[in-house]
Motif scaffolding. Structure first.
Motif, mmCIF file in Angstrom:
data_model
loop_
_atom_site.group_PDB
_atom_site.id
_atom_site.type_symbol
_atom_site.label_atom_id
_atom_site.label_comp_id
_atom_site.label_asym_id
_atom_site.label_seq_id
_atom_site.Cartn_x
_atom_site.Cartn_y
_atom_site.Cartn_z
ATOM 1 N N UNK A 1 0.814 -1.220 0.000
ATOM 2 C CA UNK A 1 0.000 0.000 0.000
ATOM 3 C C UNK A 1 0.847 1.269 0.000
ATOM 4 N N UNK A 2 2.087 1.171 0.451
ATOM 5 C CA UNK A 2 2.951 2.354 0.465
ATOM 6 C C UNK A 2 3.350 2.794 -0.940
ATOM 7 N N UNK A 3 3.143 1.924 -1.927
ATOM 8 C CA UNK A 3 3.461 2.264 -3.312
ATOM 9 C C UNK A 3 2.278 2.902 -4.034
ATOM 10 N N UNK A 4 1.133 3.005 -3.383
ATOM 11 C CA UNK A 4 -0.066 3.461 -4.074
ATOM 12 C C UNK A 4 0.092 4.852 -4.688
ATOM 13 N N UNK A 5 0.841 5.729 -3.997
ATOM 14 C CA UNK A 5 0.944 7.108 -4.495
ATOM 15 C C UNK A 5 2.369 7.647 -4.516
ATOM 16 N N UNK A 6 3.332 6.812 -4.174
ATOM 17 C CA UNK A 6 4.701 7.320 -4.148
ATOM 18 C C UNK A 6 5.680 6.196 -4.449
ATOM 19 N N UNK A 7 6.975 6.490 -4.265
ATOM 20 C CA UNK A 7 8.042 5.530 -4.555
ATOM 21 C C UNK A 7 8.838 5.327 -3.268
ATOM 22 N N UNK A 8 8.376 4.447 -2.378
ATOM 23 C CA UNK A 8 8.918 4.395 -1.015
ATOM 24 C C UNK A 8 10.272 3.713 -0.858
ATOM 25 N N UNK A 9 10.717 2.953 -1.853
ATOM 26 C CA UNK A 9 12.042 2.330 -1.785
ATOM 27 C C UNK A 9 12.938 2.980 -2.823
ATOM 28 N N UNK A 10 14.038 3.516 -2.362
ATOM 29 C CA UNK A 10 15.012 4.086 -3.287
ATOM 30 C C UNK A 10 15.860 2.962 -3.866
ATOM 31 N N UNK A 11 16.012 2.958 -5.176
ATOM 32 C CA UNK A 11 16.743 1.885 -5.836
ATOM 33 C C UNK A 11 18.164 1.746 -5.309
ATOM 34 N N UNK A 12 18.785 2.861 -4.929
ATOM 35 C CA UNK A 12 20.155 2.820 -4.417
ATOM 36 C C UNK A 12 20.240 2.175 -3.038
ATOM 37 N N UNK A 13 19.104 1.893 -2.419
ATOM 38 C CA UNK A 13 19.098 1.287 -1.091
ATOM 39 C C UNK A 13 18.774 -0.201 -1.119
ATOM 40 N N UNK A 14 18.641 -0.783 -2.313
ATOM 41 C CA UNK A 14 18.110 -2.147 -2.419
ATOM 42 C C UNK A 14 19.135 -3.148 -2.950
ATOM 43 N N UNK A 15 19.093 -4.346 -2.368
ATOM 44 C CA UNK A 15 19.905 -5.485 -2.801
ATOM 45 C C UNK A 15 18.958 -6.612 -3.190
ATOM 46 N N UNK A 16 19.226 -7.264 -4.313
ATOM 47 C CA UNK A 16 18.317 -8.258 -4.862
ATOM 48 C C UNK A 16 19.022 -9.612 -4.956
ATOM 49 N N UNK A 17 18.387 -10.643 -4.410
ATOM 50 C CA UNK A 17 18.920 -11.977 -4.676
ATOM 51 C C UNK A 17 18.622 -12.302 -6.138
ATOM 52 N N UNK A 18 19.637 -12.695 -6.876
ATOM 53 C CA UNK A 18 19.493 -12.787 -8.328
ATOM 54 C C UNK A 18 18.364 -13.721 -8.749
ATOM 55 N N UNK A 19 18.152 -14.782 -7.992
ATOM 56 C CA UNK A 19 17.110 -15.742 -8.356
ATOM 57 C C UNK A 19 15.736 -15.082 -8.419
ATOM 58 N N UNK A 20 15.563 -13.973 -7.702
ATOM 59 C CA UNK A 20 14.275 -13.299 -7.641
ATOM 60 C C UNK A 20 13.869 -12.752 -9.000
ATOM 61 N N UNK A 21 14.841 -12.357 -9.816
ATOM 62 C CA UNK A 21 14.501 -11.851 -11.145
ATOM 63 C C UNK A 21 13.970 -12.967 -12.044
ATOM 64 N N UNK A 22 14.345 -14.210 -11.752
ATOM 65 C CA UNK A 22 13.787 -15.329 -12.507
ATOM 66 C C UNK A 22 12.319 -15.535 -12.158
ATOM 67 N N UNK A 23 11.954 -15.199 -10.931
ATOM 68 C CA UNK A 23 10.589 -15.405 -10.451
ATOM 69 C C UNK A 23 9.690 -14.220 -10.793
ATOM 70 N N UNK A 24 10.179 -13.015 -10.513
ATOM 71 C CA UNK A 24 9.377 -11.801 -10.699
ATOM 72 C C UNK A 24 9.496 -11.251 -12.111
ATOM 73 N N UNK A 25 10.609 -11.535 -12.764
ATOM 74 C CA UNK A 25 10.878 -10.995 -14.088
ATOM 75 C C UNK A 25 11.868 -9.853 -14.028
ATOM 76 N N UNK A 26 12.356 -9.445 -15.182
ATOM 77 C CA UNK A 26 13.300 -8.342 -15.276
ATOM 78 C C UNK A 26 12.546 -7.017 -15.244
ATOM 79 N N UNK A 27 13.285 -5.916 -15.380
ATOM 80 C CA UNK A 27 12.652 -4.606 -15.434
ATOM 81 C C UNK A 27 11.906 -4.449 -16.757
ATOM 82 N N UNK A 28 10.745 -3.830 -16.698
ATOM 83 C CA UNK A 28 9.964 -3.544 -17.892
ATOM 84 C C UNK A 28 10.484 -2.236 -18.478
#
Length: 280
Positions: free
Chosen positions: A150-177
């Motif tokens: 719900x925090x994404x409904x009207x804004x961008x609450x996670x700054x990309x520079x603050x995030x670390x991604x387990x690589x396998x997650x992109x296989x599940x969620x997909x790449x960037x559109x």
């Protein structure tokens, strides 16, 4: 060795390989500082993945000076920053992926050591805080908190520079559109939280400096239109409708900020607004 085995049985990996992906185009004045920020981390199990958009300056030559730490250096034309980031993900060999694009820098040399000391095996996304720089009023601040969908409904609450991604997650969620030109990272976060297919962990730690006057700052209304687009796709009908109705008010807000951001009274307002999140 016995200690390492015990920790592994508890679900922790002491030193996972982290792929630090740097996207750059004609960044000869920025690339060296960015890559130094990466290799100067006290955490040493990293690889640099450099995705250059076919620079015509000395970017690639400068990047090659870091060959001892480079896993991949690719220089070719791309379809924008998110296409380049997708190339970086595909090339990454690490268990974890982090984006440190040209001009970005870690907050300090212990960021990776502090964060990856105890990330549980079931966690797919780790996110923390950023310290803003170049705020037009000079009132820089610290941004980042635990979030829900719900925090994404009207804004961008996670700054990309603050995030670390387990690589396998992109296989599940997909790449960037990459049809999104400014907020594909936020759209990805929405997909992640909405899917329920991964677990996220917030860490109360400043990860990086964030230049607030990036592309989305100067093209705020385009980023807002892109938010409306994924709002229609992922959010409840009433939320999507209210976002569309609020669009004219966002336009007025952006006009006010751009018109008065250098005035003393606006600076006082921003100082009051961010008084509890002032940068250190």
């Amino acid at each position: 060795m016995a200690k390492r085995n015990v920790i592994a049985q508890m679900g922790f990996n002491m030193q996972p390989l982290i792929s630090i992906i740097t996207v750059v185009f004609n960044g000869e004045l920025l690339i060296a500082d960015t890559l130094h920020s990466a290799i100067n981390q006290s955490y040493k199990n990293i690889e640099l993945v450099i995705i250059d958009g076919g620079s015509t300056d000395h970017t690639v030559n400068i990047a090659n000076r870091f060959s001892a730490n480079i896993g991949t250096l690719l220089s070719e034309k791309d379809n924008g920053i998110y296409d380049a980031m997708n190339k970086g993900i595909k090339a990454a060999k690490g268990e974890w992926v982090y984006f440190l694009n040209a001009g970005d820098s870690f907050f300090d040399s212990k960021v990776l050591s502090d964060i990856f000391v105890n990330v549980p095996a079931e966690i797919d996304l780790v996110y923390g805080k950023v310290q803003t720089v170049n705020e037009p009023t000079g009132i820089n601040y610290i941004n980042g908190k635990p979030v829900l969908l719900k925090d994404f409904y009207r804004e961008y609450p996670i700054c990309h520079q603050a995030a670390f991604f387990r690589k396998r997650t992109f296989d599940i969620i997909g790449l960037y559109d990459d049809s999104y030109k400014l907020v594909a990272d936020s759209e990805w976060f929405v997909r992640f939280f909405k899917s329920g297919k991964g677990k996220a962990l917030f860490v109360d730690r400043i990860v990086a400096y964030y230049d607030i006057q990036g592309a989305s700052y100067y093209k705020r209304m385009l980023s807002q239109r892109e938010l409306l687009r994924y709002s229609n796709q992922y959010f409840p009908f009433l939320i999507a409708l209210s976002n569309r109705l609020l669009y004219p008010l966002i336009y007025i807000k952006v006009w006010v900020i751009r018109s008065f951001q250098h005035t003393s009274w606006f600076k006082q307002y921003r100082e009051w607004k961010f008084k509890n999140r002032k940068a250190i």
